[in-house]
Design a protein around this motif. Structure first.
Motif, PDB file in Angstrom:
ATOM      1  N   ALA A 161      51.579  82.650 -39.536  1.00 26.42           N
ATOM      2  CA  ALA A 161      50.859  83.084 -38.343  1.00 26.42           C
ATOM      3  C   ALA A 161      51.727  83.026 -37.096  1.00 26.42           C
ATOM      4  CB  ALA A 161      49.612  82.223 -38.148  1.00 26.42           C
ATOM      5  N   GLY A 162      52.977  82.552 -37.240  1.00 25.14           N
ATOM      6  CA  GLY A 162      53.870  82.446 -36.086  1.00 25.14           C
ATOM      7  C   GLY A 162      53.459  81.356 -35.113  1.00 25.14           C
ATOM      8  N   LEU A 163      52.824  80.273 -35.645  1.00 27.21           N
ATOM      9  CA  LEU A 163      52.296  79.221 -34.772  1.00 27.21           C
ATOM     10  C   LEU A 163      52.959  77.868 -35.041  1.00 27.21           C
ATOM     11  CD1 LEU A 163      48.522  80.219 -34.929  1.00 27.21           C
ATOM     12  CD2 LEU A 163      50.013  80.381 -32.927  1.00 27.21           C
ATOM     13  N   ALA A 164      54.156  77.904 -35.624  1.00 23.34           N
ATOM     14  CA  ALA A 164      54.815  76.647 -35.966  1.00 23.34           C
ATOM     15  C   ALA A 164      55.127  75.785 -34.745  1.00 23.34           C
ATOM     16  CB  ALA A 164      56.099  76.930 -36.743  1.00 23.34           C
ATOM     17  N   GLU A 165      55.292  76.400 -33.582  1.00 22.27           N
ATOM     18  CA  GLU A 165      55.564  75.618 -32.379  1.00 22.27           C
ATOM     19  C   GLU A 165      54.302  74.992 -31.800  1.00 22.27           C
ATOM     20  OE1 GLU A 165      57.648  77.984 -29.567  1.00 22.27           O
ATOM     21  OE2 GLU A 165      59.460  78.187 -30.796  1.00 22.27           O
ATOM     22  N   ARG A 166      53.147  75.417 -32.273  1.00 15.83           N
ATOM     23  CA  ARG A 166      51.884  74.915 -31.717  1.00 15.83           C
ATOM     24  C   ARG A 166      51.118  74.024 -32.681  1.00 15.83           C
ATOM     25  NH1 ARG A 166      49.666  78.597 -27.086  1.00 15.83           N
ATOM     26  NH2 ARG A 166      49.633  76.456 -26.336  1.00 15.83           N
ATOM     27  N   ILE A 167      51.458  74.081 -33.966  1.00 19.80           N
ATOM     28  CA  ILE A 167      50.709  73.318 -34.961  1.00 19.80           C
ATOM     29  C   ILE A 167      51.677  72.514 -35.812  1.00 19.80           C
ATOM     30  CG2 ILE A 167      49.145  73.432 -36.937  1.00 19.80           C
ATOM     31  CD1 ILE A 167      48.153  76.120 -35.887  1.00 19.80           C
ATOM     32  N   GLU A 168      51.367  71.230 -35.967  1.00 18.03           N
ATOM     33  CA  GLU A 168      52.086  70.356 -36.891  1.00 18.03           C
ATOM     34  C   GLU A 168      51.093  69.804 -37.895  1.00 18.03           C
ATOM     35  OE1 GLU A 168      54.542  66.093 -37.057  1.00 18.03           O
ATOM     36  OE2 GLU A 168      53.729  66.819 -35.147  1.00 18.03           O
ATOM     37  N   ILE A 169      51.441  69.844 -39.173  1.00 17.05           N
ATOM     38  CA  ILE A 169      50.585  69.294 -40.221  1.00 17.05           C
ATOM     39  C   ILE A 169      51.354  68.191 -40.943  1.00 17.05           C
ATOM     40  CG2 ILE A 169      49.387  69.757 -42.394  1.00 17.05           C
ATOM     41  CD1 ILE A 169      48.677  72.482 -41.350  1.00 17.05           C
TER      42      ILE A 169
END
Length: 434
Positions: A243-251
């Motif tokens: 989704a191109g959201l790796a800078e906003r989401i950490e799991i």
């Protein structure tokens, strides 16, 4: 003792003993082709004497559940109607032990069908966490989560659909689709938390990252999601990257008790606190309180038992004599709404809103069951027939508990008091134009 060549009438007698009734509410079809019970009633097929032997050793839901998982008993036709009929007498849902006379009658009946013998080994899908220490240690909680959630992400995609959201959806009406209902749930949580761009959010029990993706994509939040399931985390990270959201989401694969990098502007806990346990719920609330900045909100979305229910108060869902504890959710404890709110308030959090969603979970479970039925062969290929049977019986029985009102599900919104006062109105009630 009457010895009969037709098995069904004797099986009907045995089932009646277990259910506590002289007139069974189902029609039995035995391995020899004989039938007994009211015509037109839901049908149960008893394929093997081993099913009766299991019932002799475990006369209740566990014995019946084992026989079903092993394929010795089948539920053709409307399985929802069959489960509802079986539970109508109450003996399968309440742990009422058989009297000595009932046990003797059941033994005689089993003898008449040549079903006596040693207790059959449980199906391999049954779990025993006794080797992992006491309940709700970190190691045992990780083992319990792994038993349920590490079945393979492909299987969960079959049952849950593309949303991969594994909690009660919110339905605008009964005709709406599952995906829309899950998105509506995520959006409702975001609105209740008052999410805005740049807010730092903790998602406790994040699953496959579905809520985190919604919060980041639609509301611009920065989300930390924690789960105890490595398989969930792996797929969640793939979805985030895609989704191109790796800078906003950490799991992370992390126990919520080990999260120490607060404060957060909001915390979501959606369908996770059932795994915490009554003994740990006060510590759970206190720990999350400590992770919130003053004025920030926490939403706790959880299944709840009825307050004052004598069975559920004394025999929690972790009771080793229940099907759910042995096959589905080991160590899970369903608390009452009053117990949950009491723990949250005792930690210093203030209640802003409580919303009951019981009918919504019944619809959600029926939608998941429909998906399982439609993709049955694929599900069996992925996890085996026994595990697929566990899931079919579990979801149908769970739907009944919500439809009958024996369980509810609630969203409790709280905040940590601070400089930001609570809203005078409830702006989350109206859907946002997003």
């Amino acid at each position: 003792m009457v010895w009969t060549t037709a098995a069904a009438p004797r099986l009907a007698e045995a089932l009646g003993i277990v259910l506590g009734t002289d007139r069974i509410p189902v029609r039995l079809r035995a391995w020899d082709g004989s039938e007994a019970g009211p015509p037109g009633a839901p049908v149960i097929e008893i394929r093997s004497r081993r099913a009766l032997r299991r019932l002799l050793w475990s006369p209740g839901q566990l014995g019946l559940g084992r026989a079903y998982v092993a394929g010795e008993l089948d539920l053709p036709g409307d399985v929802f109607g069959t489960v509802a009929a079986l539970t109508a007498t109450g003996r399968l849902t309440e742990p009422v032990p058989l009297t000595a006379r009932e046990r003797w009658r059941l033994l005689r009946t089993a003898a008449s069908l040549r079903a006596l013998g040693p207790e059959p080994a449980p199906p391999p899908e049954e779990v025993d966490l006794g080797g992992h220490g006491g309940r709700h240690t970190k190691a045992r909680d990780a083992a319990a989560v792994s038993h349920h959630y590490d079945l393979g992400n492909d299987f969960y995609a079959v049952v849950l659909g593309p949303s991969l959201a594994y909690s009660c959806a919110v339905w605008d009406d009964r005709s709406g689709g599952l995906e829309a209902a899950q998105q509506a749930k995520h959006d409702l949580v975001c609105r209740k938390l008052g999410l805005r761009p740049g807010m730092r959010v903790l998602d406790v029990g994040c699953g496959w990252g579905s809520f985190a993706l919604h919060a980041a994509r639609r509301y611009g939040a920065d989300v930390l999601g924690v789960t105890l399931s490595p398989e969930q985390a792996a797929l969640g990270r793939e979805r985030v990257s895609g989704a191109g959201l790796a800078e906003r989401i950490e799991i992370r694969v992390q126990d919520y008790r080990d999260v120490d990098d607060g404060p957060f502007d909001a915390i979501s806990s959606i369908g996770m606190s059932e795994h915490v346990g009554d003994d740990q719920i006060d510590g759970y609330a206190a720990h999350l309180h400590g992770l919130l900045r003053p004025g920030a909100r926490l939403l706790n979305h959880a299944i709840a038992r009825r307050t004052g229910d004598p069975w559920r108060a004394g025999e929690a869902q972790h009771d080793p004599g229940t099907f759910m504890a042995r096959y589905v959710f080991p160590d899970t404890e369903v608390l009452s709404l009053t117990r949950m709110i009491g723990a949250l308030e005792a930690s210093g959090l203030e209640v802003l809103d409580v919303e009951a969603l019981r009918p919504h979970y019944a619809l959600t479970l029926r939608a998941w069951t429909q998906r399982l039925e439609e993709h049955w062969d694929e599900a069996v290929h992925l996890v085996g027939e026994g595990r697929a049977r566990v899931w079919r019986l579990y979801m149908v029985a769970a739907a009944w508990t919500f439809e009958s009102g024996r369980q509810g599900v609630n969203q409790v919104l709280v905040h940590r008091p601070g400089d930001t006062p609570p809203p005078l109105a409830r702006p989350w009630r109206a859907s946002a134009d997003r």
